[in-house]
Motif scaffolding. Structure first.
Motif, PDB file in Angstrom:
ATOM      1  N   ALA A  14      -9.761   9.260   1.337  1.00 40.31           N
ATOM      2  CA  ALA A  14      -8.743  10.244   1.724  1.00 40.31           C
ATOM      3  C   ALA A  14      -7.394   9.959   1.089  1.00 40.31           C
ATOM      4  N   TRP A  15      -7.041   8.670   0.985  1.00 39.71           N
ATOM      5  CA  TRP A  15      -5.740   8.294   0.425  1.00 39.71           C
ATOM      6  C   TRP A  15      -5.765   8.190  -1.091  1.00 39.71           C
ATOM      7  N   LYS A  16      -6.950   8.319  -1.706  1.00 37.65           N
ATOM      8  CA  LYS A  16      -7.081   8.129  -3.160  1.00 37.65           C
ATOM      9  C   LYS A  16      -6.466   6.782  -3.563  1.00 37.65           C
ATOM     10  N   GLU A  74      -9.085 -12.328   4.932  1.00 34.01           N
ATOM     11  CA  GLU A  74     -10.338 -11.783   5.446  1.00 34.01           C
ATOM     12  C   GLU A  74     -10.079 -10.949   6.703  1.00 34.01           C
ATOM     13  N   LEU A  75      -9.252 -11.473   7.604  1.00 40.82           N
ATOM     14  CA  LEU A  75      -8.907 -10.719   8.807  1.00 40.82           C
ATOM     15  C   LEU A  75      -8.125  -9.459   8.464  1.00 40.82           C
ATOM     16  N   ILE A  76      -7.203  -9.580   7.505  1.00 45.23           N
ATOM     17  CA  ILE A  76      -6.397  -8.432   7.101  1.00 45.23           C
ATOM     18  C   ILE A  76      -7.274  -7.360   6.465  1.00 45.23           C
ATOM     19  N   ALA A  77      -8.246  -7.769   5.651  1.00 43.75           N
ATOM     20  CA  ALA A  77      -9.143  -6.796   5.027  1.00 43.75           C
ATOM     21  C   ALA A  77      -9.890  -5.990   6.088  1.00 43.75           C
ATOM     22  N   LYS A  78     -10.355  -6.679   7.133  1.00 44.61           N
ATOM     23  CA  LYS A  78     -11.044  -5.972   8.218  1.00 44.61           C
ATOM     24  C   LYS A  78     -10.101  -5.029   8.948  1.00 44.61           C
ATOM     25  N   LYS A  79      -8.879  -5.489   9.175  1.00 43.40           N
ATOM     26  CA  LYS A  79      -7.903  -4.678   9.893  1.00 43.40           C
ATOM     27  C   LYS A  79      -7.504  -3.455   9.075  1.00 43.40           C
ATOM     28  N   LEU A  80      -7.357  -3.635   7.762  1.00 41.52           N
ATOM     29  CA  LEU A  80      -7.016  -2.506   6.899  1.00 41.52           C
ATOM     30  C   LEU A  80      -8.112  -1.449   6.932  1.00 41.52           C
ATOM     31  N   GLY A  81      -9.366  -1.909   6.947  1.00 36.84           N
ATOM     32  CA  GLY A  81     -10.476  -0.969   6.981  1.00 36.84           C
ATOM     33  C   GLY A  81     -10.497  -0.115   8.225  1.00 36.84           C
ATOM     34  N   VAL A  82      -9.910  -0.634   9.319  1.00 34.90           N
ATOM     35  CA  VAL A  82      -9.855   0.118  10.575  1.00 34.90           C
ATOM     36  C   VAL A  82      -8.597   0.976  10.640  1.00 34.90           C
ATOM     37  N   GLU A  83      -7.445   0.367  10.373  1.00 31.32           N
ATOM     38  CA  GLU A  83      -6.178   1.083  10.504  1.00 31.32           C
ATOM     39  C   GLU A  83      -5.964   2.095   9.387  1.00 31.32           C
ATOM     40  N   PHE A  84      -6.464   1.775   8.176  1.00 35.43           N
ATOM     41  CA  PHE A  84      -6.322   2.678   7.035  1.00 35.43           C
ATOM     42  C   PHE A  84      -7.717   3.072   6.560  1.00 35.43           C
ATOM     43  N   SER A  85      -8.389   3.858   7.367  1.00 38.93           N
ATOM     44  CA  SER A  85      -9.771   4.220   7.044  1.00 38.93           C
ATOM     45  C   SER A  85      -9.865   5.099   5.797  1.00 38.93           C
ATOM     46  N   GLY A  86      -8.734   5.619   5.321  1.00 41.06           N
ATOM     47  CA  GLY A  86      -8.741   6.481   4.154  1.00 41.06           C
ATOM     48  C   GLY A  86      -8.574   5.759   2.845  1.00 41.06           C
ATOM     49  N   ILE A  87      -8.669   4.411   2.855  1.00 40.55           N
ATOM     50  CA  ILE A  87      -8.572   3.654   1.611  1.00 40.55           C
ATOM     51  C   ILE A  87      -9.860   2.873   1.376  1.00 40.55           C
ATOM     52  N   VAL A  88     -10.042   2.423   0.145  1.00 39.96           N
ATOM     53  CA  VAL A  88     -11.183   1.585  -0.207  1.00 39.96           C
ATOM     54  C   VAL A  88     -10.726   0.127  -0.211  1.00 39.96           C
ATOM     55  N   LEU A 118       0.820  -1.203   0.000  1.00 36.07           N
ATOM     56  CA  LEU A 118       0.000   0.000   0.000  1.00 36.07           C
ATOM     57  C   LEU A 118       0.859   1.260   0.000  1.00 36.07           C
ATOM     58  N   LEU A 119       1.902   1.255   0.806  1.00 39.79           N
ATOM     59  CA  LEU A 119       2.755   2.432   0.912  1.00 39.79           C
ATOM     60  C   LEU A 119       3.473   2.727  -0.399  1.00 39.79           C
ATOM     61  N   PHE A 120       3.860   1.660  -1.119  1.00 35.60           N
ATOM     62  CA  PHE A 120       4.594   1.839  -2.373  1.00 35.60           C
ATOM     63  C   PHE A 120       3.701   1.713  -3.604  1.00 35.60           C
ATOM     64  N   ARG A 121       2.390   1.532  -3.375  1.00 34.22           N
ATOM     65  CA  ARG A 121       1.422   1.443  -4.476  1.00 34.22           C
ATOM     66  C   ARG A 121       1.804   0.348  -5.471  1.00 34.22           C
ATOM     67  N   ARG A 122       2.110  -0.837  -4.946  1.00 30.22           N
ATOM     68  CA  ARG A 122       2.493  -1.967  -5.785  1.00 30.22           C
ATOM     69  C   ARG A 122       1.510  -3.114  -5.568  1.00 30.22           C
ATOM     70  N   SER A 123       1.362  -3.959  -6.584  1.00 34.40           N
ATOM     71  CA  SER A 123       0.478  -5.113  -6.496  1.00 34.40           C
ATOM     72  C   SER A 123       1.299  -6.367  -6.188  1.00 34.40           C
ATOM     73  N   GLY A 124       0.615  -7.429  -5.768  1.00 30.20           N
ATOM     74  CA  GLY A 124       1.337  -8.634  -5.393  1.00 30.20           C
ATOM     75  C   GLY A 124       0.505  -9.892  -5.527  1.00 30.20           C
ATOM     76  N   VAL A 125       1.182 -11.023  -5.386  1.00 33.34           N
ATOM     77  CA  VAL A 125       0.575 -12.340  -5.563  1.00 33.34           C
ATOM     78  C   VAL A 125       0.862 -13.200  -4.335  1.00 33.34           C
ATOM     79  N   LEU A 126      -0.178 -13.882  -3.865  1.00 36.28           N
ATOM     80  CA  LEU A 126      -0.035 -14.833  -2.761  1.00 36.28           C
ATOM     81  C   LEU A 126      -0.446 -16.206  -3.256  1.00 36.28           C
ATOM     82  N   MET A 127       0.520 -17.133  -3.282  1.00 42.61           N
ATOM     83  CA  MET A 127       0.250 -18.516  -3.672  1.00 42.61           C
ATOM     84  C   MET A 127       0.544 -19.436  -2.498  1.00 42.61           C
ATOM     85  N   ALA A 128      -0.386 -20.308  -2.175  1.00 42.50           N
ATOM     86  CA  ALA A 128      -0.175 -21.258  -1.089  1.00 42.50           C
ATOM     87  C   ALA A 128      -1.099 -22.445  -1.289  1.00 42.50           C
TER      88      ALA A 128
END
Length: 289
Positions: free
Chosen positions: A100-102, A33-47, A12-22
Motif C-alpha cells: 500500500a505504501w509502495k 528483530e523486534l523492530i522488524a516484527k513491530k513494523l510489520g504490524v504497525e505499518f502493514s502497508g510496507i514490505v 520511513l517517513l522521509f524515505r531515507r536510509s541509515g547505518v547502525l554501528m554498535a
C-alpha cells in the motif's frame, strides 16, 4: 529500543536510509528483530525484509545475489549472475508495487562484510524501484569499530564516496533497554512460541503450572530493572542487551523447579539472577580477550 524504533520510523517517513554501528553484545540484532516484527504490524502497508550478509572469505557477487533471493523467499536461486540479479530486481518491484505504501524496508545485518559492488547493486536496485514508483529504505547494521573502518575504506575507493554517502544518510543510535523496552521483550517471551514442537511460549515452557494460573514475565520487568539498578548495572536507566539476556536465562533456569500453584518467587530471585548474569558476562569478556 523505543528510541531506535522512533529513528527508523523517521527514516520511513522521509524515505531515507541509515547505518547502525554498535559493539558486539549491545543488542543490535535483537532490537532490530523486534523492530522488524513491530513494523510489520504497525505499518502493514510496507514490505519488511531482512538480509544477512554472507561470509566474505571468498567474495562473490553471485553469492550475494543468491543470498538476496533467499531473503526474498524466491523459489529459483540457480543460474548465471545476470539472471540472479534480474530476479532480485523483478521480485522487489513486484513486492513493492503490491504494498500500500509502495515502500520496501530492507535491513542488512552484518553489513561490515559488504563490498563496494554490493552497495553499488543496492544503489542500482533503489534507482530501478524509483522508476516504478517504489522507494527502498535500507538500514545497515554492523559491528563497531569494524563497520566504521570498512565504510571509510570504501569511501576512499573510486566511486565509493557517492554510493556510501547515499546509504549512510543517517547515523542511528542504539541505547540499552529501559523499563519500557524490557516490558516489550518480556511480553514477547509471554507470546512467542518456543520450542515450536511443543507449541508453548517461553514463559509457558519454563513455568507451565504458574502460566495456567496467570503468571506472566511482563509483570517481572520492574523487579528485574530494580535488581539491575541496585547492582549498579544500569547506564542512563538502561541495561545492555547481552547482560539482560544472561540475567533472563539465569532467572528462568533457577526458578523453573519452583513452578507450582500458588507460584511464589523468593525475594532474592532477581538479585541472584543479576549476579549470575554478571558472572557470565565477565566470563565472556575473558574468553574474548
Amino acid at each position: 529500543m523505543e528510541s531506535l524504533y522512533r529513528q527508523i520510523k523517521r527514516l520511513l517517513l522521509f524515505r531515507r536510509s541509515g547505518v547502525l554501528m554498535a559493539e558486539t553484545g549491545t543488542g543490535k540484532t535483537c532490537s532490530l528483530e523486534l523492530i522488524a516484527k513491530k513494523l510489520g504490524v504497525e505499518f502493514s502497508g510496507i514490505v519488511v525484509i531482512r538480509f544477512i550478509t554472507p561470509n566474505r572469505q571468498c567474495p562473490s557477487i553471485r553469492a550475494f545475489f543468491k543470498t538476496f533471493l533467499w531473503a526474498l523467499d524466491h523459489p529459483e536461486t540457480s543460474g548465471e549472475t545476470p539472471n540472479l540479479r534480474q530476479r532480485v530486481t523483478h521480485k522487489l518491484q513486484d513486492m513493492g508495487l503490491n504494498a500500500a505504501w509502495k515502500l520496501v524496508w530492507f535491513w542488512v545485518d552484518e553489513a561490515q562484510a559488504l563490498g563496494l559492488g554490493d552497495y553499488c547493486f543496492l544503489r542500482d536496485i533503489q534507482n530501478d524501484l524509483r522508476k516504478v514508483g517504489v522507494d527502498l529504505v535500507v538500514v545497515f547494521s554492523g559491528e563497531a569499530p569494524d563497520f566504521g573502518t570498512e565504510l571509510d575504506q570504501l569511501r576512499g575507493k573510486k566511486g565509493g564516496g557517492a554510493v556510501i554517502d547515499r546509504f549512510a544518510q543517517e547515523m542511528l543510535q542504539l541505547d540499552g533497554y529501559d523499563l519500557k523496552s524490557v516490558e516489550v521483550l518480556m511480553g514477547q517471551m509471554d507470546s512467542a512460541v518456543w520450542p515450536s514442537e511443543i507449541q508453548a511460549t517461553w514463559t509457558q515452557f519454563f513455568f507451565p503450572i504458574a502460566w495456567q494460573h496467570g503468571f506472566r514475565m511482563i509483570d517481572e520487568a520492574k523487579p528485574c530493572i530494580d535488581a539491575l539498578e541496585a547492582a549498579g548495572l544500569l547506564q542512563k536507566k538502561c541495561v545492555r542487551v547481552r547482560l539482560l539476556r544472561f540475567v533472563l536465562a539465569a532467572f528462568c533456569l533457577d526458578n523453573t523447579a519452583r513452578d507450582c500453584f500458588p507460584f511464589r518467587l523468593p525475594a532474592n530471585s532477581w538479585p541472584n539472577a543479576v549476579g549470575a548474569g554478571r558472572i557470565r558476562l565477565s566470563e565472556i569478556r575473558v574468553e574474548g580477550s
